[in-house]
Motif scaffolding. Structure first.
Motif, PDB file in Angstrom:
ATOM      1  N   LEU A  24       0.758  -1.192  -0.049  1.00 28.07           N
ATOM      2  CA  LEU A  24      -0.032   0.026  -0.092  1.00 28.07           C
ATOM      3  C   LEU A  24       0.847   1.161  -0.004  1.00 28.07           C
ATOM      4  N   ASN A  25       2.043   1.223   0.574  1.00 27.65           N
ATOM      5  CA  ASN A  25       2.857   2.526   0.824  1.00 27.65           C
ATOM      6  C   ASN A  25       4.222   2.414   0.194  1.00 27.65           C
ATOM      7  N   PHE A  26       4.859   1.435  -0.256  1.00 25.53           N
ATOM      8  CA  PHE A  26       6.032   1.728  -0.894  1.00 25.53           C
ATOM      9  C   PHE A  26       6.173   2.132  -2.145  1.00 25.53           C
ATOM     10  N   ASN A  27       6.822   3.104  -2.212  1.00 26.12           N
ATOM     11  CA  ASN A  27       7.101   4.193  -3.541  1.00 26.12           C
ATOM     12  C   ASN A  27       8.350   3.311  -4.305  1.00 26.12           C
ATOM     13  N   ILE A  28       8.046   2.809  -5.265  1.00 20.30           N
ATOM     14  CA  ILE A  28       9.258   2.229  -6.001  1.00 20.30           C
ATOM     15  C   ILE A  28      10.138   3.438  -6.816  1.00 20.30           C
ATOM     16  N   ASP A  29      11.283   3.637  -6.574  1.00 14.45           N
ATOM     17  CA  ASP A  29      11.835   4.675  -7.122  1.00 14.45           C
ATOM     18  C   ASP A  29      13.412   4.203  -7.923  1.00 14.45           C
ATOM     19  N   SER A  30      13.351   3.010  -7.779  1.00 14.27           N
ATOM     20  CA  SER A  30      14.514   2.123  -8.551  1.00 14.27           C
ATOM     21  C   SER A  30      14.386   2.197 -10.099  1.00 14.27           C
ATOM     22  N   THR A  31      15.271   2.715 -10.651  1.00  9.71           N
ATOM     23  CA  THR A  31      15.277   2.764 -12.140  1.00  9.71           C
ATOM     24  C   THR A  31      15.515   1.416 -12.701  1.00  9.71           C
ATOM     25  N   LEU A  32      16.531   0.904 -12.113  1.00  9.97           N
ATOM     26  CA  LEU A  32      16.916  -0.711 -12.169  1.00  9.97           C
ATOM     27  C   LEU A  32      15.811  -1.709 -11.909  1.00  9.97           C
ATOM     28  N   ALA A  33      15.051  -1.411 -11.090  1.00  8.35           N
ATOM     29  CA  ALA A  33      14.012  -2.406 -10.751  1.00  8.35           C
ATOM     30  C   ALA A  33      13.040  -2.200 -11.871  1.00  8.35           C
ATOM     31  N   HIS A 152       7.546 -10.168  -6.646  1.00  9.25           N
ATOM     32  CA  HIS A 152       9.011 -10.348  -6.623  1.00  9.25           C
ATOM     33  C   HIS A 152       9.633 -10.148  -5.303  1.00  9.25           C
ATOM     34  N   GLU A 153       9.219  -9.091  -4.709  1.00  8.35           N
ATOM     35  CA  GLU A 153       9.820  -8.837  -3.608  1.00  8.35           C
ATOM     36  C   GLU A 153       9.347  -9.687  -2.306  1.00  8.35           C
ATOM     37  N   ILE A 154       8.062  -9.889  -2.122  1.00 10.58           N
ATOM     38  CA  ILE A 154       7.361 -10.451  -1.201  1.00 10.58           C
ATOM     39  C   ILE A 154       7.807 -11.981  -1.252  1.00 10.58           C
ATOM     40  N   GLN A 155       7.791 -12.667  -2.423  1.00 10.45           N
ATOM     41  CA  GLN A 155       8.246 -13.822  -2.446  1.00 10.45           C
ATOM     42  C   GLN A 155       9.690 -14.016  -2.376  1.00 10.45           C
ATOM     43  N   GLY A 156      10.468 -13.063  -2.660  1.00  5.01           N
ATOM     44  CA  GLY A 156      11.898 -13.457  -2.565  1.00  5.01           C
ATOM     45  C   GLY A 156      12.457 -12.855  -1.107  1.00  5.01           C
ATOM     46  N   VAL A 157      11.782 -12.145  -0.676  1.00  5.29           N
ATOM     47  CA  VAL A 157      12.500 -11.666   0.657  1.00  5.29           C
ATOM     48  C   VAL A 157      12.055 -12.899   1.832  1.00  5.29           C
ATOM     49  N   LEU A 158      10.698 -13.371   1.705  1.00  5.17           N
ATOM     50  CA  LEU A 158      10.236 -14.478   2.425  1.00  5.17           C
ATOM     51  C   LEU A 158      11.196 -15.740   2.232  1.00  5.17           C
ATOM     52  N   ALA A 159      11.863 -15.707   0.980  1.00  2.00           N
ATOM     53  CA  ALA A 159      12.555 -17.182   0.478  1.00  2.00           C
ATOM     54  C   ALA A 159      13.859 -16.940   1.029  1.00  2.00           C
ATOM     55  N   GLN A 270      15.807 -11.188   6.383  1.00  2.00           N
ATOM     56  CA  GLN A 270      17.301 -10.817   6.156  1.00  2.00           C
ATOM     57  C   GLN A 270      17.435  -9.213   6.121  1.00  2.00           C
ATOM     58  N   ARG A 271      16.087  -8.755   5.238  1.00  2.00           N
ATOM     59  CA  ARG A 271      16.003  -7.421   4.902  1.00  2.00           C
ATOM     60  C   ARG A 271      14.640  -7.094   4.920  1.00  2.00           C
ATOM     61  N   PRO A 272      14.321  -5.557   5.049  1.00  2.00           N
ATOM     62  CA  PRO A 272      12.861  -5.264   4.734  1.00  2.00           C
ATOM     63  C   PRO A 272      12.433  -5.402   3.202  1.00  2.00           C
ATOM     64  N   TYR A 273      11.127  -5.081   2.865  1.00  2.00           N
ATOM     65  CA  TYR A 273      10.588  -5.175   1.540  1.00  2.00           C
ATOM     66  C   TYR A 273      11.076  -3.818   0.887  1.00  2.00           C
ATOM     67  N   GLY A 274      11.789  -3.978  -0.288  1.00  2.00           N
ATOM     68  CA  GLY A 274      11.916  -2.738  -1.175  1.00  2.00           C
ATOM     69  C   GLY A 274      11.961  -3.103  -2.659  1.00  2.00           C
ATOM     70  N   SER A 275      13.094  -3.201  -3.278  1.00  2.00           N
ATOM     71  CA  SER A 275      12.965  -3.474  -4.783  1.00  2.00           C
ATOM     72  C   SER A 275      14.239  -4.476  -5.157  1.00  2.00           C
ATOM     73  N   TYR A 276      14.741  -5.144  -4.019  1.00  2.00           N
ATOM     74  CA  TYR A 276      16.048  -5.783  -4.004  1.00  2.00           C
ATOM     75  C   TYR A 276      15.882  -6.968  -4.995  1.00  2.00           C
ATOM     76  N   VAL A 277      14.609  -7.967  -4.689  1.00  2.00           N
ATOM     77  CA  VAL A 277      14.580  -9.135  -5.386  1.00  2.00           C
ATOM     78  C   VAL A 277      14.606  -8.852  -7.023  1.00  2.00           C
ATOM     79  N   MET A 278      13.765  -7.815  -7.680  1.00  2.00           N
ATOM     80  CA  MET A 278      13.818  -7.581  -9.128  1.00  2.00           C
ATOM     81  C   MET A 278      15.210  -7.122  -9.273  1.00  2.00           C
ATOM     82  N   GLU A 279      15.688  -6.470  -9.054  1.00  2.00           N
ATOM     83  CA  GLU A 279      17.028  -5.951  -9.318  1.00  2.00           C
ATOM     84  C   GLU A 279      17.996  -7.202  -9.417  1.00  2.00           C
ATOM     85  N   ASN A 280      17.916  -8.212  -8.510  1.00  2.00           N
ATOM     86  CA  ASN A 280      18.710  -9.181  -8.548  1.00  2.00           C
ATOM     87  C   ASN A 280      18.499 -10.616  -8.967  1.00  2.00           C
TER      88      ASN A 280
END
Length: 483
Positions: A24-33, A152-159, A270-280
């Motif tokens: 609901l609240n996260f702003n995706i500001d990653s061009t890479l993602a 991607h982020e929810i699935q990947g961070v939980l994993a 390991q980390r909070p939700y962001g855009s890490y999973v799509m980036e990697n």
């Protein structure tokens, strides 16, 4: 005297509320993602188009009741189906996953985050068509990319820290959870409704990994993600009606997910939700092979060329040793008979034998017509896998996320060929610059399997330019990809 448990309604488990707050609240500001999500969409839908050339996949597609058409329903790219969003999600999800060729995420748990596109695209298309029918605006493809990044982020961070496979659960539980959350966002669910929806995803009985492992490996692994993402759409729609949720579905003593299905252990993060999973995220670009074997297949392709240069063939090989990582040993180190394509594409020995024999590995190489070649099993029997502890450490290292394999061949005359080692497959973030042009080539090949030259050209004009793509109405893009 035993204590009586309290019936006071608890606050939602933090895992549930964190997921709801993120979508609901996260702003995706990653061009890479965003750019990676764009390429991920092209690759994922292309994998679905290739699957449509396989009757084993297409026999499961279409409406539940033959001939049914849903006015303003979601359309299934590559077909002429227009369905309710739940069944459309199953169709899209099944075709995406069928050939085990879409993206991958490897950690304590593994999986294929682009599986979530089944639910995302079906709901986005359905909402666009129903909105237009009411005089409203359609959703843009930019919103589809946002939903993909979040799923991607929810699935990947939980994993990252939680091995569902070690308790016998299949990773498609994470598809169901992630899809429920992002589809709920597209449907306009409130925070409370989102929490309820995600709780419903966890309270479901979860899929076992039985269909991924000997002696039961079978084709359900090719439609399990479609099942999960379609179930997510169903649960999000149920929550939208105001149906209640289960706030301590994870933590409730005795009856909660942790106690019943996770050996009493709470999830770790390991980390909070962001855009890490799509980036990697990892793309499968060259080979439709279970990802732990991708580098092994690259090694085998190099060794095939070495054999040819020496004037040898695979029949001159006495023994093969594969140095690999623990996850590969556990999942795809397989001896004995292989009964179907799903069995074969989860056997590292098979995935190495094919390129050593034929200099290629395609989806067709898992079919019976190829597998009947007796030379394959002869070569499989000569292959031994051993764990390299360093490979296992580097596999789990978040700074490396390597998927290393190394192959050594001993010839019949005693000659030992130099070991070939590949640590990072071409779909790895460390090889993005090399990989993206090949990903586009793969996408174009897959378009050519389904569409006329004229339609291929129109699709490419609309989808290969990022700015054009994100500005498109979802329904317009889907219409371009219909038969």
């Amino acid at each position: 005297m035993s204590s009586i448990p309290s019936n006071e309604r608890p606050q939602p488990d933090l895992v549930l509320s964190d997921i709801a707050d993120y979508v609901l609240n996260f702003n995706i500001d990653s061009t890479l993602a965003r750019k990676t999500a764009f390429y991920c969409f092209l690759d994922t839908i292309g994998c679905g188009f290739e699957a449509l050339t396989y009757p084993a996949c297409t026999k499961l597609m279409g409406p539940i009741v033959e001939g049914s058409v849903v006015p303003n329903g979601a359309k299934v790219p590559g077909t002429n189906f227009q369905l309710d969003p739940i069944q459309a999600a199953f169709n899209i999800g099944a075709m995406i996953r069928w050939l085990d060729f879409n993206d991958t995420w490897l950690a304590a748990e593994w999986g294929h985050p682009s599986d979530n596109l089944g639910g995302i695209l079906a709901v986005a298309d359905w909402l666009s068509r129903t909105g237009i029918a009411k005089g409203q605006k359609a959703l843009k493809m930019d919103m589809v990319l946002d939903a993909m990044i979040m799923a991607h982020e929810i699935q990947g961070v939980l994993a990252l820290e939680n091995a569902f496979n070690k308790v016998g659960l299949d990773h498609v539980i994470l598809v169901k959870v992630a899809s429920t959350a992002v589809v709920g966002r597209l449907l306009g669910l409130s925070r409370e409704e989102l929490i309820n929806a995600v709780s419903l995803a966890f309270v479901d009985g979860q899929a076992l990994r039985t269909y991924r492992h000997a002696p039961n490996t079978g084709s359900r692994k090719s439609w399990a993600a479609g099942d999960a993402t379609s179930r997510a759409v169903r649960l999000a729609l149920i929550a939208k009606t105001g149906e209640m949720g289960y706030p301590s579905v994870l933590s409730a003593p005795i009856w909660g997910f942790y106690d019943v299905l996770f050996k009493g252990q709470a999830f770790e993060f390991q980390r909070p939700y962001g855009s890490y999973v799509m980036e990697n995220v990892l793309f499968k670009i060259s080979f439709p092979a279970e990802f732990h074997a991708q580098t092994a297949v690259e090694c085998a392709m190099q060794l095939y060329r070495e054999l040819i240069s020496r004037g040898n063939t695979a029949e001159d090989i006495a023994h093969i040793t594969i140095r690999t990582h623990e996850a590969a040993i556990r999942i795809i180190d397989k001896k004995g008979p292989l009964y179907n394509p799903a069995d074969r594409d989860h056997c590292i020995q098979y995935m190495v034998a094919i390129p050593l024999l034929f200099g290629q590995l395609t989806a067709e190489d898992y079919e019976d017509a190829v597998a009947l070649d007796s030379r394959i099993d002869v070569l499989r029997d000569k292959i031994t896998c051993i764990e390299d502890k360093k490979f296992t450490v580097d596999y789990h290292n978040p700074e490396k996320r390597a998927i290393a394999n190394a192959i050594t061949i001993v010839m019949n005359d005693g000659t030992v060929l130099p070991e070939v080692l590949v640590e990072y497959p071409i779909g790895h973030p460390r090889r993005r610059e090399e990989g993206i042009p090949k990903l586009i080539e793969k996408y174009k090949r897959n378009l050519a399997r389904i569409f006329s030259e004229k339609q291929q050209r129109l699709i490419c004009e609309s989808t290969l330019d990022y700015d054009t793509f994100v500005a498109m109405d979802v329904n317009d893009l889907v219409d371009l990809m219909m038969k």
